[in-house]
Design an enzyme around this catalytic site. Structure first.
Site, PDB file in Angstrom:
ATOM      1  N   SER A 109       0.842  -1.193   0.000  1.00 48.43           N
ATOM      2  CA  SER A 109       0.000   0.000   0.000  1.00 48.43           C
ATOM      3  C   SER A 109       0.885   1.253   0.000  1.00 48.43           C
ATOM      4  O   SER A 109       1.761   1.401  -0.851  1.00 48.43           O
ATOM      5  CB  SER A 109      -0.952  -0.031   1.201  1.00 48.43           C
ATOM      6  N   GLU A 208      -1.857  -2.692  -7.879  1.00 52.24           N
ATOM      7  CA  GLU A 208      -3.094  -3.030  -7.177  1.00 52.24           C
ATOM      8  C   GLU A 208      -3.676  -1.733  -6.623  1.00 52.24           C
ATOM      9  O   GLU A 208      -3.002  -0.702  -6.575  1.00 52.24           O
ATOM     10  CB  GLU A 208      -2.833  -4.032  -6.054  1.00 52.24           C
ATOM     11  N   HIS A 273      -5.037  -5.606  -1.316  1.00 54.27           N
ATOM     12  CA  HIS A 273      -5.328  -5.304   0.085  1.00 54.27           C
ATOM     13  C   HIS A 273      -6.108  -6.417   0.767  1.00 54.27           C
ATOM     14  O   HIS A 273      -6.603  -6.231   1.884  1.00 54.27           O
ATOM     15  CB  HIS A 273      -6.120  -3.990   0.170  1.00 54.27           C
TER      16      HIS A 273
END
Length: 296
Positions: A109, A208, A273
């Protein structure tokens, strides 16, 4: 054991947001149960008036540097992501940190901001893997735990498709091999033009994201494409885009990118995630071979 015996002394830091106390506790207890010596940066558990940050940028940078340069630290583990890693980039002495090129720094992230800068400067070894707040959940998932251990040890393996997500989709056929360059798509776009975005030439890009509508994903990809970031990459792999858009919208957008890209493109890789989650070591080659993705 979730983290291999090789890594005995773990430095925990919070480069961006705060971690909920119960998640800190569950992660710390798991590390202690595995016999790890855990050193926690003070700001991880302190209060800070800005609700989305763990501490001031100066404090976060100083404490990360202290853990990084401590010769007893075997592995750096981010507490969580969120936002704030970009604050640290101009504050860190990357030349000094590059004296420990083999030190793994684990996260995903927003932590991929640090990973990108590490690859740009040759500092440390970026590892996409579960952070402290999700360690207990990762340990309970055999797929995630297995790939995390293998990524830390750079064990050659095929990344098989987990049943939860189904097989990898081929958007553009072809084979490619290169070091992985994985990151959050929105984060990567914010680094365009900053000087901290690494050279993607010959690398396999992995993207992502979470909670981003399809037009924003289009915006980020357009920014990276027009900045030249996609041009010389060896391949592109799209991971999980949870709560972003219906699969058909994602496939349309990623298919348009694939049509303009010169190399192979895949989507639906188990990276995002959510679990199951295939960790990646940025110092270990990845090969795209038909519908197979292998770490070499």
């Amino acid at each position: 054991m979730l983290i291999p015996e090789t890594f005995r002394r773990i430095g925990v830091f919070a480069p961006a947001g705060k971690l909920a106390p119960e998640l800190f506790q569950s992660g710390a207890e798991l590390l202690e149960a595995e016999g790890k010596s855990v050193r926690v940066a003070p700001h991880v558990r302190q209060e800070y008036p800005v609700r989305y940050l763990a501490a001031s940028a100066e404090s976060r940078a100083e404490e990360l540097t202290r853990l990084w340069l401590d010769p007893e630290t075997d592995l750096l583990l981010a507490a969580r992501g969120g936002f704030g890693c970009a604050h640290l980039l101009p504050l860190l002495d990357w030349k000094q940190l590059a004296t420990r090129p083999e030190l793994p720094l684990v996260g995903y992230s927003d932590v991929t901001v640090l990973h990108y800068a590490m690859l740009k400067t040759g500092a440390g070894t970026p590892v996409i893997g579960p952070m402290l707040g999700k360690l207990a959940q990762a340990a309970d998932d055999p797929y995630t735990a297995g790939h995390f251990r293998k990524a830390l040890l750079k064990t050659p393996r095929e990344v098989e498709a987990p049943p939860e997500f189904g097989p990898v989709h081929i958007l553009k056929p072809g084979n490619a091999q290169g070091l992985p360059l994985p990151g959050n798509l929105a984060v990567a776009a914010t680094l365009a033009g900053t000087g901290f975005l690494p050279d993607p030439a010959g690398k396999i890009l992995f993207f992502e994201d979470l909670n981003e509508p399809v037009y924003k994903l289009d915006r980020y990809l357009t920014q990276l494409e027009q900045a030249g970031f996609l041009r010389n990459a060896a391949g592109i792999v799209f991971g999980q885009f949870s709560d972003c858009a219906p699969p058909e919208e994602l496939e349309r957008l990623f298919g348009e990118v694939a049509a303009r890209f010169g190399g192979p493109v895949r989507m639906n890789f188990p990276f995002g995630h959510v679990f199951p989650f295939a960790s990646l070591n940025c110092r270990q080659l990845v090969a795209l071979e038909s519908d197979r993705i292998c770490c070499c």
